[in-house]
Design a protein around this motif. Structure first.
Motif, PDB file in Angstrom:
ATOM      1  N   ASN A  31      86.406  50.239  20.413  1.00 31.49           N
ATOM      2  CA  ASN A  31      85.596  48.695  19.646  1.00 31.49           C
ATOM      3  C   ASN A  31      86.576  48.671  18.782  1.00 31.49           C
ATOM      4  OD1 ASN A  31      84.773  47.731  22.426  1.00 31.49           O
ATOM      5  ND2 ASN A  31      83.254  48.807  22.355  1.00 31.49           N
ATOM      6  N   LEU A  49      96.376  48.407  24.991  1.00 32.85           N
ATOM      7  CA  LEU A  49      95.034  47.525  25.612  1.00 32.85           C
ATOM      8  C   LEU A  49      94.479  47.560  26.922  1.00 32.85           C
ATOM      9  CD1 LEU A  49      97.563  44.372  24.885  1.00 32.85           C
ATOM     10  CD2 LEU A  49      94.946  44.648  23.819  1.00 32.85           C
ATOM     11  N   SER A  54      86.414  46.416  24.791  1.00 36.37           N
ATOM     12  CA  SER A  54      86.400  44.432  24.900  1.00 36.37           C
ATOM     13  C   SER A  54      85.835  44.259  23.879  1.00 36.37           C
ATOM     14  CB  SER A  54      85.245  43.577  26.089  1.00 36.37           C
ATOM     15  OG  SER A  54      83.857  44.777  25.892  1.00 36.37           O
ATOM     16  N   GLY A  56      87.416  45.494  21.011  1.00 34.98           N
ATOM     17  CA  GLY A  56      88.664  46.264  20.080  1.00 34.98           C
ATOM     18  C   GLY A  56      88.976  44.978  19.985  1.00 34.98           C
ATOM     19  N   ARG A  57      90.343  45.376  19.397  1.00 33.48           N
ATOM     20  CA  ARG A  57      91.727  44.506  18.550  1.00 33.48           C
ATOM     21  C   ARG A  57      92.692  44.856  18.816  1.00 33.48           C
ATOM     22  NH1 ARG A  57      89.610  40.011  13.796  1.00 33.48           N
ATOM     23  NH2 ARG A  57      91.665  38.632  13.799  1.00 33.48           N
ATOM     24  N   ASP A  76      95.967  38.398  26.880  1.00 34.10           N
ATOM     25  CA  ASP A  76      94.741  38.957  26.913  1.00 34.10           C
ATOM     26  C   ASP A  76      93.977  39.002  25.437  1.00 34.10           C
ATOM     27  OD1 ASP A  76      93.145  41.301  25.657  1.00 34.10           O
ATOM     28  OD2 ASP A  76      94.035  43.019  26.746  1.00 34.10           O
ATOM     29  N   GLN A  77      93.344  38.126  24.815  1.00 32.70           N
ATOM     30  CA  GLN A  77      92.292  37.406  23.870  1.00 32.70           C
ATOM     31  C   GLN A  77      91.845  38.968  22.664  1.00 32.70           C
ATOM     32  OE1 GLN A  77      88.568  36.196  24.720  1.00 32.70           O
ATOM     33  NE2 GLN A  77      87.398  37.829  25.391  1.00 32.70           N
ATOM     34  N   ARG A  78      92.011  39.963  22.959  1.00 32.22           N
ATOM     35  CA  ARG A  78      92.052  41.190  21.941  1.00 32.22           C
ATOM     36  C   ARG A  78      93.547  41.240  21.208  1.00 32.22           C
ATOM     37  NH1 ARG A  78      91.180  45.734  26.139  1.00 32.22           N
ATOM     38  NH2 ARG A  78      92.771  44.864  26.823  1.00 32.22           N
TER      39      ARG A  78
END
Length: 322
Positions: A31, A49, A54, A56-57, A76-78
């Motif tokens: 994360n 990814l 969930s 993570g970035r 993917d919003q990350r």
């Protein structure tokens, strides 16, 4: 550029599993915040990814507009990509309010689509415009540079960035040819070098070192590498990993010396009355040096020169209150 055009040229990511494994994304680290400094065609980013939690970035960088178009296919919003050099890491993190990262991955190779697309001008194997810019929206092309630069500077670039022992002769031939006609295509430059360099290593085209040198110079690759290594270290959290894949000796030397400089701290004379807690402490730990396997090289010959180095930022030593 549409998605079909983006996929026209196939790319195989070098040391894909090894590089992502080296980031150690397990447990709470899944994360964290990670940086892929060279998105390319997204092999490493997509693998990260898959393992990222969930929370993570992942922030990626690339100067190539085709790579940016490819990244747009990732929903993917990350994930986020910056159309810029990884040398702008500090500014990019500051703008996003990111104060530290848990891992930085740098794949310093150019992608197969860049090499195989004759319109980019990276390769002498097919004729095309002599461009060589990673970002074709800005900066001076190789043709423009060769048309205006002094013979002495051209020689210096070819010698230092290409480690070419015939740099003087090649530079002289380039200047002589441009006085007759513009040098605007890859075939023209390759022919100039071939006529000038009479001996070369077996199986290696005479133009290899010259093309490498000009590409490195045009894109300021070594200068940007030195910048990003320092910025990556600055933002790495304790136990954060720095993973770098190099493809030629100049890059690998810079990476090796940087990591060694952080891991091997000069110590004072042992005879001096200095407490162990006050001795200079290493800032990074060298973890591994990895080469592609024979199987990978067999499947992807362009991987043969790759070297991956991995280091981890250490937790600063605790100081005892006086």
């Amino acid at each position: 550029m549409n998605a079909d055009a983006v996929q026209q040229y196939q790319h195989r990511t070098v040391l894909l599993d090894e590089a992502v494994d080296a980031l150690a994304l397990g447990g709470v680290r899944a994360n964290g915040v990670y940086v892929d400094g060279t998105f390319g065609r997204g092999g490493h980013s997509r693998k990260i990814l898959q393992q990222l939690g969930s929370g993570g970035r992942l922030l990626a960088f690339d100067k190539d507009t085709q790579a940016i178009a490819n990244a747009a296919t990732i929903d993917d919003q990350r994930f986020e990509i910056a159309h810029d050099s990884f040398a702008t890491l500090s500014e990019a993190l500051a703008v996003r309010g990111i104060k530290q990262v848990d891992g930085v991955l740098l794949d310093l190779g150019i992608s197969s689509p860049q090499v195989d697309d004759a319109t980019r001008g990276f390769s002498f194997r097919a004729d095309g415009p002599l461009d060589m810019r990673m970002d074709t929206t800005r900066g001076m092309s190789a043709a423009e540079w060769l048309a205006t630069e002094t013979e002495q500077k051209i020689e210096k670039v070819i010698r230092e960035y290409g480690e070419e022992r015939f740099a003087f002769q090649i530079a002289k031939a380039i200047v002589a040819r441009r006085a007759v006609e513009p040098i605007s295509s890859t075939r023209q430059l390759a022919e100039i070098v071939a006529r000038t360099v009479k001996t070369r290593e077996k199986g290696k085209d005479p133009a290899t070192r010259t093309f490498q040198a000009i590409r490195i110079f045009i894109n300021q690759e070594l200068e940007e590498l030195e910048v990003v290594l320092n910025e990556a270290y600055r933002y790495l959290a304790p136990h954060g990993r720095l993973v770098v894949i190099s493809f030629h000796s100049l890059e690998d030397r810079i990476v090796k010396q940087f990591m060694a400089g952080k891991a091997n701290v000069p110590q004072p004379d042992r005879r001096l009355p200095i407490r162990a807690i006050d001795l200079p402490q290493p800032e990074m730990k060298l973890l591994s040096r990895v080469k592609p396997s024979a199987a990978e090289i067999s499947e992807n010959p362009r991987a043969r020169s790759a070297v991956m180095r991995v280091a981890e930022r250490l937790q600063p030593a605790a100081r005892v209150a006086q």
